[in-house]
Design an enzyme around this catalytic site. Structure first.
Site, PDB file in Angstrom:
ATOM      1  N   ASN A 112       0.824  -1.398   0.114  1.00 42.53           N
ATOM      2  CA  ASN A 112      -0.026  -0.208   0.153  1.00 42.53           C
ATOM      3  C   ASN A 112       0.982   1.292  -0.029  1.00 42.53           C
ATOM      4  OD1 ASN A 112      -2.006   1.749   0.179  1.00 42.53           O
ATOM      5  ND2 ASN A 112      -2.199   1.639   2.355  1.00 42.53           N
ATOM      6  N   ILE A 113       1.163   1.890  -1.314  1.00 47.29           N
ATOM      7  CA  ILE A 113       1.861   3.096  -1.271  1.00 47.29           C
ATOM      8  C   ILE A 113       0.888   4.276  -1.255  1.00 47.29           C
ATOM      9  CG2 ILE A 113       3.757   4.203  -2.797  1.00 47.29           C
ATOM     10  CD1 ILE A 113       3.937   1.419  -3.992  1.00 47.29           C
ATOM     11  N   CYS A 137      15.680   4.375   0.983  1.00 48.32           N
ATOM     12  CA  CYS A 137      14.789   3.527   2.189  1.00 48.32           C
ATOM     13  C   CYS A 137      15.609   2.594   2.544  1.00 48.32           C
ATOM     14  CB  CYS A 137      13.725   2.941   1.345  1.00 48.32           C
ATOM     15  SG  CYS A 137      14.037   2.067  -0.378  1.00 48.32           S
TER      16      CYS A 137
END
Length: 202
Positions: A112-113, A137
């Site tokens: 879920n971005i 990241c």
């Protein structure tokens, strides 16, 4: 650390200014070669995205000397975990501003971005006052790949080239859901942002 106006709770911004006399010795590990020169060790998956914009995986203390050589003004960190104390000290000692956009690292099919978070991170990338900037990241593959892919859409890259770049970094871990996110990402609201750095120029 304070919350800035980038999507409320989604972005934490750490202000820092260079310290004239750091209380602790330099925390980066300098590797000397036979000639006595310092070896610069880039972070995992490091690459230049554009003039003044870089990407990588999570830097290790062994990478601090290399990061110093980039003259960074900002780091965009795309993970929800707190930045380690040693890294925070490095940022303070070098006057680097930290923008943290906490995107959870999930595995398919539960990826879920958050589109608004990527949009706010893009605004930081597009602001040349934050350059040179490093986007990272954990591994420099998925979350970083999505942000860079959306930047490429703004730069009017064709999708096949965007996906080729994404897959080069993600390799066997490439996610169809990430590529679908990039394909469907709407850049229209960002087109009024100043596009002033190299690849954005006509």
């Amino acid at each position: 650390m304070k919350l800035d106006g980038f999507g409320g709770q989604n972005c934490a911004v750490m202000e820092s200014s260079p310290t004239e006399t750091p209380t602790a010795p330099f925390v980066g590990k300098k590797e000397d070669n036979r000639d006595g020169e310092v070896a610069l060790v880039p972070p995992l998956n490091f690459a230049m995205v554009d003039n003044g914009v870089f990407r990588s995986g999570f830097p290790d203390s062994a990478n601090f000397t290399f990061l110093e050589s980039l003259g960074l003004r900002s780091i965009i960190y795309l993970c929800p975990e707190p930045y380690p104390d040693s890294h925070t000290e490095f940022l303070k000692a070098n006057g680097i501003r930290l923008f943290q956009f906490g995107i959870d690292g999930c595995k398919e099919p539960f990826v879920n971005i958050p589109e608004e978070t990527i949009r706010q991170a893009l605004k930081v990338v597009l602001d040349t006052r934050n350059h040179p900037v490093l986007i990272h990241c954990k591994r420099g593959k998925h979350r970083t790949g999505c942000l860079v892919g959306c930047l490429r859409k703004l730069q009017r890259w064709c999708l096949s080239s965007i996906f080729d770049e994404y897959q080069r970094f993600a390799a066997a871990k490439a996610r169809v859901s990430d590529q679908r996110f990039i394909e469907l990402f709407d850049v229209s609201s960002l087109k009024n942002q100043p596009l002033s750095f190299s690849c954005l120029k006509r």
